[in-house]
Design a protein around this motif. Structure first.
Motif, mmCIF file in Angstrom:
data_model
loop_
_atom_site.group_PDB
_atom_site.id
_atom_site.type_symbol
_atom_site.label_atom_id
_atom_site.label_comp_id
_atom_site.label_asym_id
_atom_site.label_seq_id
_atom_site.Cartn_x
_atom_site.Cartn_y
_atom_site.Cartn_z
ATOM 1 N N TRP A 192 0.837 -1.285 0.120
ATOM 2 C CA TRP A 192 0.082 -0.215 0.065
ATOM 3 C C TRP A 192 0.690 1.314 0.076
ATOM 4 N N LYS A 193 0.640 2.192 -0.843
ATOM 5 C CA LYS A 193 1.316 3.406 -0.990
ATOM 6 C C LYS A 193 0.245 4.456 -1.051
ATOM 7 N N LEU A 194 1.049 5.776 -0.526
ATOM 8 C CA LEU A 194 0.316 6.902 -0.538
ATOM 9 C C LEU A 194 0.015 7.628 -2.086
ATOM 10 N N PRO A 195 -0.683 8.169 -2.207
ATOM 11 C CA PRO A 195 -1.015 9.071 -3.496
ATOM 12 C C PRO A 195 0.348 9.826 -3.767
ATOM 13 N N GLU B 69 -6.639 13.229 -8.630
ATOM 14 C CA GLU B 69 -6.509 12.350 -9.681
ATOM 15 C C GLU B 69 -6.484 11.050 -9.483
ATOM 16 N N GLU B 70 -5.840 10.546 -8.299
ATOM 17 C CA GLU B 70 -5.818 9.162 -7.726
ATOM 18 C C GLU B 70 -6.654 8.707 -7.041
ATOM 19 N N THR B 71 -7.550 9.494 -6.297
ATOM 20 C CA THR B 71 -8.778 9.105 -5.314
ATOM 21 C C THR B 71 -10.015 9.651 -5.564
ATOM 22 N N GLY B 72 -9.825 10.356 -6.300
ATOM 23 C CA GLY B 72 -11.226 11.458 -6.627
ATOM 24 C C GLY B 72 -11.694 12.234 -5.600
ATOM 25 N N LEU B 73 -10.822 12.339 -4.470
ATOM 26 C CA LEU B 73 -11.116 13.215 -3.180
ATOM 27 C C LEU B 73 -10.611 14.641 -3.174
ATOM 28 N N ASP B 74 -11.356 15.603 -2.912
ATOM 29 C CA ASP B 74 -10.996 16.986 -2.766
ATOM 30 C C ASP B 74 -10.422 17.015 -1.464
ATOM 31 N N MET C 88 -6.826 3.203 5.709
ATOM 32 C CA MET C 88 -6.165 2.503 6.449
ATOM 33 C C MET C 88 -5.485 3.260 7.467
ATOM 34 N N ALA C 89 -5.424 2.719 8.885
ATOM 35 C CA ALA C 89 -4.677 3.430 9.955
ATOM 36 C C ALA C 89 -3.388 3.543 9.655
ATOM 37 N N PHE C 90 -2.618 4.819 10.114
ATOM 38 C CA PHE C 90 -1.370 5.132 9.846
ATOM 39 C C PHE C 90 -0.491 4.065 10.382
ATOM 40 N N GLU C 91 -0.647 3.513 11.431
ATOM 41 C CA GLU C 91 0.176 2.357 11.960
ATOM 42 C C GLU C 91 0.213 1.036 10.936
ATOM 43 N N GLU C 92 -1.047 0.730 10.544
ATOM 44 C CA GLU C 92 -0.990 -0.322 9.593
ATOM 45 C C GLU C 92 -0.122 -0.209 8.393
ATOM 46 N N TYR C 93 -0.404 1.329 7.918
ATOM 47 C CA TYR C 93 0.534 1.520 6.767
ATOM 48 C C TYR C 93 1.920 1.383 6.939
ATOM 49 N N CYS C 94 2.286 1.805 8.301
ATOM 50 C CA CYS C 94 3.824 1.786 8.445
ATOM 51 C C CYS C 94 4.367 0.480 8.698
ATOM 52 N N SER C 95 3.432 -0.576 9.152
ATOM 53 C CA SER C 95 3.916 -1.631 9.387
ATOM 54 C C SER C 95 3.961 -2.930 8.355
ATOM 55 N N GLN C 96 3.792 -2.532 7.142
ATOM 56 C CA GLN C 96 4.023 -3.212 5.945
ATOM 57 C C GLN C 96 5.516 -3.796 5.897
ATOM 58 N N ASP C 97 5.771 -4.984 5.583
ATOM 59 C CA ASP C 97 7.119 -5.387 5.572
ATOM 60 C C ASP C 97 8.113 -4.738 4.936
ATOM 61 N N MET C 98 7.773 -4.358 3.628
ATOM 62 C CA MET C 98 8.699 -3.215 2.933
ATOM 63 C C MET C 98 9.223 -2.292 3.726
ATOM 64 N N TRP C 99 8.219 -1.695 4.267
ATOM 65 C CA TRP C 99 8.584 -0.176 5.023
ATOM 66 C C TRP C 99 9.184 -0.603 6.354
ATOM 67 N N THR C 100 9.112 -1.733 6.946
ATOM 68 C CA THR C 100 9.812 -2.101 8.268
ATOM 69 C C THR C 100 11.060 -2.476 7.974
ATOM 70 N N LYS C 101 11.497 -2.993 6.812
ATOM 71 C CA LYS C 101 12.652 -3.431 6.294
ATOM 72 C C LYS C 101 13.736 -2.329 6.265
ATOM 73 N N SER C 102 13.275 -1.169 6.320
ATOM 74 C CA SER C 102 14.057 -0.094 5.345
ATOM 75 C C SER C 102 14.264 1.135 6.702
ATOM 76 N N PRO C 103 15.631 1.209 7.006
ATOM 77 C CA PRO C 103 15.896 2.055 8.042
ATOM 78 C C PRO C 103 15.470 3.696 7.704
ATOM 79 N N LEU C 104 15.496 3.883 6.257
ATOM 80 C CA LEU C 104 15.082 5.321 5.677
ATOM 81 C C LEU C 104 13.532 5.284 6.141
ATOM 82 N N TYR C 105 12.808 4.405 5.780
ATOM 83 C CA TYR C 105 11.325 4.519 5.687
ATOM 84 C C TYR C 105 11.013 4.354 7.255
ATOM 85 N N ASP C 106 11.674 3.763 8.225
ATOM 86 C CA ASP C 106 11.272 3.655 9.552
ATOM 87 C C ASP C 106 11.358 5.185 10.044
#
Length: 136
Positions: free
Chosen positions: A3-6, A26-31, A81-99
């Motif tokens: 899961w990624k941010l717009p 453009e990506e979500t239809g939301l204002d 999704m909750a911010f915590e759920e977004y941040c806890s994705q495997d790819m993000w938790t394996k990266s010191p930069l994204y952590d």
């Protein structure tokens, strides 16, 4: 699955708030409206010839009901999704930069971040946008 941010690129002449609001639409239809910049990342290409500045922005979605409409050309699926759920994705938790970026976003959400302020130059026609702490 990830899961990624717009995200997206600035169009010529566009400032960060305008681009963030356009990309969200453009990506979500939301204002939405940018309330503050939470974090920024600077990367360069391996050969050092190209720089990329990536800004994570906090957006506010007005109270009135809006329907999420995903951009079929760019997005496989979309959901809240909750911010915590977004941040806890495997790819993000394996990266010191994204952590570190996620920790900085948490602090910025709670304590500040930078707000856009468009200012006249004063010594010639035109204006520019500065990004400052809301305490200034």
């Amino acid at each position: 699955n990830l899961w990624k941010l717009p995200t997206g690129l600035l169009d010529p002449g566009e400032d960060i708030p305008t681009a963030a609001e356009r990309e969200l639409k453009e990506e979500t239809g939301l204002d939405g409206k940018l309330t503050k910049i939470l974090c920024a990342r600077h990367a360069t290409s391996l050969d050092g010839r190209v720089s990329d500045l990536f800004f994570i922005c906090q957006m506010i979605i007005p109270e009135h009901p809006q329907t999420i409409v995903k951009c079929e050309e760019e997005i496989a699926d979309i959901q809240w999704m909750a911010f915590e759920e977004y941040c806890s994705q495997d790819m993000w938790t394996k990266s010191p930069l994204y952590d570190e970026m996620h920790q900085a976003m948490i602090v910025a959400i709670e304590q500040g971040g930078m707000q856009a302020k468009q200012m006249e130059l004063g010594f010639r026609p035109g204006s520019q946008t500065i990004y400052i702490s809301p305490e200034l």
